[in-house]
Scaffold this motif. Structure first.
Motif, short mmCIF file in Angstrom:
data_model
loop_
_atom_site.label_atom_id
_atom_site.label_comp_id
_atom_site.label_asym_id
_atom_site.label_seq_id
_atom_site.Cartn_x
_atom_site.Cartn_y
_atom_site.Cartn_z
N ILE A 125 0.83 -1.21 0.00
CA ILE A 125 0.00 0.00 0.00
C ILE A 125 0.87 1.26 0.00
O ILE A 125 0.71 2.13 -0.86
CB ILE A 125 -0.94 0.00 1.23
N ALA A 126 1.81 1.33 0.95
CA ALA A 126 2.60 2.56 1.09
C ALA A 126 3.54 2.76 -0.10
O ALA A 126 3.79 3.89 -0.52
CB ALA A 126 3.37 2.53 2.40
N GLY A 127 4.06 1.66 -0.65
CA GLY A 127 4.98 1.76 -1.78
C GLY A 127 4.28 2.21 -3.05
O GLY A 127 4.92 2.56 -4.04
N ASP A 128 2.97 2.18 -3.02
CA ASP A 128 2.17 2.53 -4.18
C ASP A 128 1.64 3.96 -4.09
O ASP A 128 1.04 4.48 -5.02
CB ASP A 128 0.99 1.54 -4.25
N MET A 129 1.89 4.59 -2.94
CA MET A 129 1.25 5.87 -2.64
C MET A 129 1.55 6.96 -3.68
O MET A 129 0.63 7.61 -4.17
CB MET A 129 1.67 6.34 -1.25
N ILE A 130 2.81 7.15 -3.98
CA ILE A 130 3.18 8.19 -4.95
C ILE A 130 3.41 7.56 -6.33
O ILE A 130 2.86 8.01 -7.33
CB ILE A 130 4.47 8.93 -4.49
N SER A 131 4.20 6.50 -6.34
CA SER A 131 4.54 5.89 -7.63
C SER A 131 3.30 5.32 -8.32
O SER A 131 3.20 5.34 -9.53
CB SER A 131 5.59 4.80 -7.43
N GLY A 132 2.36 4.83 -7.52
CA GLY A 132 1.12 4.30 -8.08
C GLY A 132 0.34 5.40 -8.79
O GLY A 132 -0.20 5.20 -9.88
N GLU A 133 0.33 6.57 -8.16
CA GLU A 133 -0.36 7.72 -8.79
C GLU A 133 0.39 8.15 -10.04
O GLU A 133 -0.23 8.55 -11.03
CB GLU A 133 -0.43 8.89 -7.80
N ALA A 134 1.73 8.04 -9.97
CA ALA A 134 2.52 8.41 -11.16
C ALA A 134 2.20 7.44 -12.30
O ALA A 134 1.99 7.86 -13.44
CB ALA A 134 4.01 8.37 -10.82
N GLY A 135 2.15 6.16 -11.96
CA GLY A 135 1.85 5.15 -12.97
C GLY A 135 0.45 5.30 -13.53
O GLY A 135 0.22 5.11 -14.73
N LEU A 136 -0.46 5.67 -12.66
CA LEU A 136 -1.86 5.81 -13.07
C LEU A 136 -2.08 7.11 -13.86
O LEU A 136 -3.04 7.24 -14.61
CB LEU A 136 -2.73 5.84 -11.80
N GLY A 137 -1.16 8.06 -13.68
CA GLY A 137 -1.28 9.35 -14.37
C GLY A 137 -2.04 10.38 -13.58
O GLY A 137 -2.33 11.48 -14.08
N THR A 138 -2.35 10.07 -12.34
CA THR A 138 -3.13 11.01 -11.52
C THR A 138 -2.23 11.92 -10.68
O THR A 138 -2.70 12.90 -10.13
CB THR A 138 -4.08 10.25 -10.58
N LEU A 139 -0.93 11.57 -10.64
CA LEU A 139 -0.04 12.39 -9.80
C LEU A 139 0.01 13.82 -10.32
O LEU A 139 0.00 14.78 -9.55
CB LEU A 139 1.38 11.77 -9.80
N ARG A 140 0.04 13.98 -11.65
CA ARG A 140 0.11 15.33 -12.22
C ARG A 140 -1.18 16.10 -11.93
O ARG A 140 -1.18 17.32 -11.86
CB ARG A 140 0.39 15.27 -13.71
N LEU A 141 -2.28 15.37 -11.76
CA LEU A 141 -3.54 16.05 -11.45
C LEU A 141 -3.56 16.54 -10.01
O LEU A 141 -3.93 17.68 -9.73
CB LEU A 141 -4.73 15.10 -11.68
N ILE A 142 -3.15 15.67 -9.09
CA ILE A 142 -3.23 16.09 -7.68
C ILE A 142 -2.12 17.08 -7.34
O ILE A 142 -2.32 17.97 -6.52
CB ILE A 142 -3.23 14.89 -6.70
N ALA A 143 -0.96 16.93 -7.99
CA ALA A 143 0.14 17.85 -7.68
C ALA A 143 -0.11 19.23 -8.28
O ALA A 143 0.53 20.21 -7.88
CB ALA A 143 1.46 17.29 -8.19
N GLY A 144 -1.04 19.32 -9.21
CA GLY A 144 -1.38 20.62 -9.81
C GLY A 144 -2.55 21.28 -9.11
O GLY A 144 -3.13 22.23 -9.61
N LYS A 145 -2.91 20.73 -7.96
CA LYS A 145 -4.02 21.29 -7.18
C LYS A 145 -3.48 22.20 -6.07
O LYS A 145 -2.30 22.10 -5.71
CB LYS A 145 -4.85 20.15 -6.56
N PRO A 146 -4.33 23.05 -5.53
CA PRO A 146 -3.84 24.00 -4.53
C PRO A 146 -3.56 23.37 -3.16
O PRO A 146 -4.09 23.81 -2.14
CB PRO A 146 -4.96 25.04 -4.45
N VAL A 147 -2.79 22.33 -3.16
CA VAL A 147 -2.30 21.74 -1.90
C VAL A 147 -0.80 21.61 -2.04
O VAL A 147 -0.31 21.38 -3.15
CB VAL A 147 -2.90 20.34 -1.62
N THR A 148 -0.09 21.78 -0.94
CA THR A 148 1.37 21.71 -1.06
C THR A 148 1.78 20.24 -1.16
O THR A 148 1.06 19.35 -0.71
CB THR A 148 2.07 22.35 0.15
N ARG A 149 2.94 20.05 -1.70
CA ARG A 149 3.42 18.67 -1.83
C ARG A 149 3.74 18.09 -0.45
O ARG A 149 3.60 16.90 -0.22
CB ARG A 149 4.66 18.64 -2.72
N THR A 150 4.15 18.95 0.45
CA THR A 150 4.41 18.48 1.83
C THR A 150 3.11 17.95 2.43
O THR A 150 3.09 16.90 3.06
CB THR A 150 4.97 19.65 2.67
#
Lengths: 294, 230, 302
Positions: free
Chosen positions: A88-113
């Motif tokens: 589960i935890a190993g999929d948290m960021i990389s899974g979103e990257a693989g799914l293509g959703t990381l660019r969507l959530i990282a482009g939202k008004p929330v900080t990466r931290t």
């Protein structure tokens, strides 16, 4: 906002079938162990007490109680749970990257931290729920199937007997400590996840690190015992067992509510916390510096 | 003078037989005292002091039925009861029918002058190979016994008496026995290293273990069902 | 007209490779701004920098008059985007996806608003279906709904017609025009298809190898009265020298691949040809480039 993020992360975790594979796997393993011990429990206890069978009357049936079975189950499965946490935890960021959703959530008004902390918190909640699930099956289930009695814990060179009334708080403390240990794994898997574009890499990397350090720990050769092991997180992850090592008085009788060398547990807890903080800081820094190209 | 020499020789040769007769009498007197008890159920606290066992003080019940049935039970918990604990029952020794008794002189036990009696069973069927009893001759109580068995090594019992002395029942028994090394194969338990292992002696082989039972009450001659000894 | 996006001398290096090179442009309020370039021209990199997904190596970005780095949260709250293909959470339904993205955008959106948004993109009937059951066109429309769910003032769409069938492309085009004309949104739309841009964009920039090639009003760039003329001669530097001393100099553009370019009225081409001959220039080819497409293709071929 953070609570919203955490809710979103938890929602995503618990909407994925793979999450429930872990819960299902744990339930099946526990039930198998309980079944095996119900059928061949005496052989299991004999394995530990064989050398003393000529000297003492061994109360096999009493030793094989729900608390003993729960410790046995935890001993057998907690060493494998890091894999389920890494899934589960190993999929948290990389899974979103693989799914293509990381660019969507990282482009939202929330900080990466905030994103990292929300994902870490969600992983922690997952770990806690996994342990609660384990507690229900391994502890409550075993108590129902095998009943309760004094707990005997076998160590390599000694055995510890605890009164049944002095046991439940130890399980609670052990589960809390196990949560801390597994959270360390979650933080490490999350860290690897930040630097990967696919899920498999961080999961395999996490499991490999755990295996390597466990082997180094089990080798028990001075070169590692004196250098790596005192600081290896796998050494301290076993701290949950420390709550089942009871202290004794000068006359050799155990002291109810005591733990042998509690200072070492505090030290282990602090070292694991240190690892969590370190892994999180690396994750936050890495994620903030990362160009999201996925 | 020659007569005197013969008399002295006779006395010298007959003395051991006389002493043996004396200790046999003493043993019979003690047995007679112990035989007043047909059965008992005792309640006590058991402390285990074995290097590799960490156990809490246990509440135990001790069941006895003449001639040789004795069972120590921890009914509300788990205890490792030494197999030689059956020797807490003095009848194991006093009940021997065919034995050689030798006077071993006197020795002080807990400040009391005791007669030392060495007993050698003559039958090969007995589990006891030899026994030494330290008997308070005035009160006819066994204060200490050292019993060597065929299968379970040597046991040492130290007893102190108070309110149940008239029945020959101790208030406290300390059972010392030989233990075997306890060590599981490496990697089986995958222990947490809390640093405590470094203080332990490397070799726990042939260490003595000790169990102490402090009796709080006895129920004497009120009957004990045979089932408790199974 | 106020500026919504102002990009100044934006540069991005990936190691030794310069993906975006000293790029500057502005997008005005209410514009549909076409961001045109070949695949790999630097469009997506630029868009990712606008959304803080990539850290620029140099340059500045202002959106809604605020510095993007300093006011990231305020800016992104008013921005919606689709970047490349709209990958959403496949294991969730359309409604669940929109709920997540609205919350991430910091908006309090009601179930009714979610349904309205789905209706806008024609997905109301499939709101409870998992995204993994959607066709590419449906995913694209859902992606647009996710970009719009928090009612942003600026919408950035990276290749929004990719993978769509002709009907899907037409629907997307109409939606973009609706957002601009009826709802007054500002849109930055990237594409590698000039024909698409011609139909929807009012302003446009063409970038190539990370650099700006041309920027302007689409109608002017595509003005049928004007044409880009491509001139090939035996002696390019000599020709350039000669032309710079004539009235044609004002029409000269940057030479591309050994050809000279001049922007002039189509009616002036014969006179230009005559002038070249009279000045003894050995003309190998003189070709009017009819549309911006020609111009774009000539750039991209280079």
């Amino acid at each position: 906002m953070f609570i919203d993020l955490l809710k979103i992360e938890l929602f995503k975790i618990f909407k994925r079938p793979r999450t429930f594979i872990a819960f299902g796997a744990i339930a099946v393993i526990i039930l198998l162990v309980q079944f095996a011990l119900k059928v061949n429990g005496k052989d299991f206890v004999q394995f530990y007490t064989d050398s003393q069978a000529d000297t003492f009357d061994i109360p096999y049936e009493k030793i094989l109680n729900g608390y003993f079975v729960c410790v046995a189950v935890l001993h057998m499965i907690l060493i494998h749970v890091p894999l389920l946490v890494a899934l589960i935890a190993g999929d948290m960021i990389s899974g979103e990257a693989g799914l293509g959703t990381l660019r969507l959530i990282a482009g939202k008004p929330v900080t990466r931290t905030q994103l990292i902390l929300a994902k870490f918190s969600a992983s922690t909640v997952y770990v806690i729920l996994l342990l609660v699930w384990m507690a229900v099956f391994a502890l409550l289930g075993s108590m129902l199937i095998f009943g309760t009695e004094d707990l005997v814990v076998f160590r390599e060179t000694d055995m510890h007997i605890m009164k049944s009334g002095d046991v439940l708080w130890r399980f609670f403390a052990a589960f809390v400590f196990a949560a801390l240990a597994l959270t360390t794994i979650a933080a490490m898997a999350l860290m690897f996840s930040v630097f990967s574009e696919n899920s498999l890499g961080p999961i395999v990397a996490t499991v490999c690190v755990v295996i390597v350090f466990t082997i180094v720990q089990q080798l028990r050769v001075p070169v590692f015992e004196e250098t790596v092991n005192p600081w290896s997180f796998t050494t301290h992850m076993l701290g949950w067992k420390g709550f089942f090592y009871v202290d004794k008085n000068a006359e050799g009788a155990t002291i109810a509510g005591s733990v042998e060398n509690p200072g070492s547990l505090v030290r282990s807890g602090l070292i694991l916390t240190g690892y969590i903080v370190l892994f999180l800081l690396i994750s936050i820094r890495g994620f903030n510096k990362k160009d999201i190209l996925s | 003078m020659k007569k005197m020499r013969v008399l002295f020789l006779l006395l010298f040769l007959a003395a051991p037989a006389l002493y043996a007769q004396e200790v046999r009498t003493l043993l019979q007197q003690v047995k007679a005292k112990y035989d007043k008890v047909n059965d008992y159920t005792a309640t006590g606290k058991m402390k285990t002091n074995v290097i590799f066992i960490k156990a809490p003080v246990a509440t135990v019940k001790v069941y006895y039925k003449r001639p040789d049935k004795l069972k120590i039970k921890n009914e509300s918990g788990v205890s490792f009861i030494p197999k030689g604990s059956a020797n807490v029952n003095m009848n194991n020794v006093l009940g021997l029918s065919d034995y050689e008794a030798v006077d071993g002189g006197t020795e002080k036990i807990a400040g009391i002058n005791c007669r030392v009696v060495k007993i050698f069973p003559l039958s090969d069927d007995e589990s006891i190979t030899r026994s030494t009893l330290y008997i308070d001759e005035t009160k006819l109580l066994v204060m200490k016994s050292v019993i060597s068995t065929k299968e379970n090594g040597t046991y040492e019992l130290l007893m102190s008496y108070k309110q149940y002395a008239e029945w020959g029942l101790p208030d406290k028994v300390e059972l010392t026995f030989n233990t075997r090394d306890y060590k599981l194969p490496k990697g089986v338990t995958i222990d947490y290293d809390n640093g405590s292992g470094k203080d332990k002696p490397e070799d726990a082989k042939n260490k003595k273990g000790k169990v102490e039972i402090a009796y709080s009450s006895y129920i004497i001659n009120k009957g004990v069902p045979d089932s408790v000894f199974n | 007209m106020s500026e919504v996006i102002r990009v100044k001398q934006l540069t991005k290096d990936f190691g030794d490779f310069r993906a975006v090179n000293d790029l500057s442009f502005t997008v005005g309020q209410g514009q549909v701004y076409g961001f045109l370039g070949q695949n790999g021209a630097g469009k997506s990199t630029t868009i990712r920098m606008l959304l803080t997904l990539i850290e620029p190596t140099a340059g500045e970005i202002e959106i809604f008059g605020m510095n993007l780095r300093k006011h990231r949260r305020e800016i992104l709250r008013q921005t919606g985007a689709i970047i490349e293909k709209p990958d959403l959470y496949k294991y969730l339904t359309a409604k669940e996806n929109l709920r997540i993205f609205s919350r991430l955008s910091g908006a309090k959106v009601t179930e009714q608003q979610i349904m309205d948004q789905l209706a806008l993109v024609g997905l109301a009937g499939r709101s409870d279906s998992k995204v993994k059951t959607y066709s590419q066109g449906m995913k694209q429309r859902l992606g647009l709904a996710a970009a719009l769910i928090h009612n942003p003032g600026l919408i950035i769409l990276d290749e929004p017609t990719n993978g769509l069938d002709p009907q899907g492309i037409a629907d997307m085009r109409n939606l973009i025009l609706h957002l601009s004309h009826d709802l007054g949104k500002t849109l930055l739309v990237s594409s590698h298809l000039l024909s698409e841009m011609e139909m929807i964009a009012d302003h446009m920039i063409i970038i190539h190898k990370g650099r700006k090639v041309v920027e302007g009003i689409v109608d002017e760039l595509l003005n049928p009265e004007k044409s880009m003329v491509e001139l090939v001669t035996a002696d390019l530097p000599g020709t350039l020298n000669l032309l710079q001393q004539t009235t044609w100099a004002a029409m000269l553009k940057e030479p591309v691949n050994g050809t000279l370019r001049l922007e002039m009225n189509k009616a002036a081409i014969p006179e230009f040809n005559r002038d070249l001959v009279e000045q003894g220039i050995a003309v190998q080819s003189l070709r009017p480039m009819n549309t911006l497409e020609d111009y774009f293709l000539s750039l991209t071929k280079a």
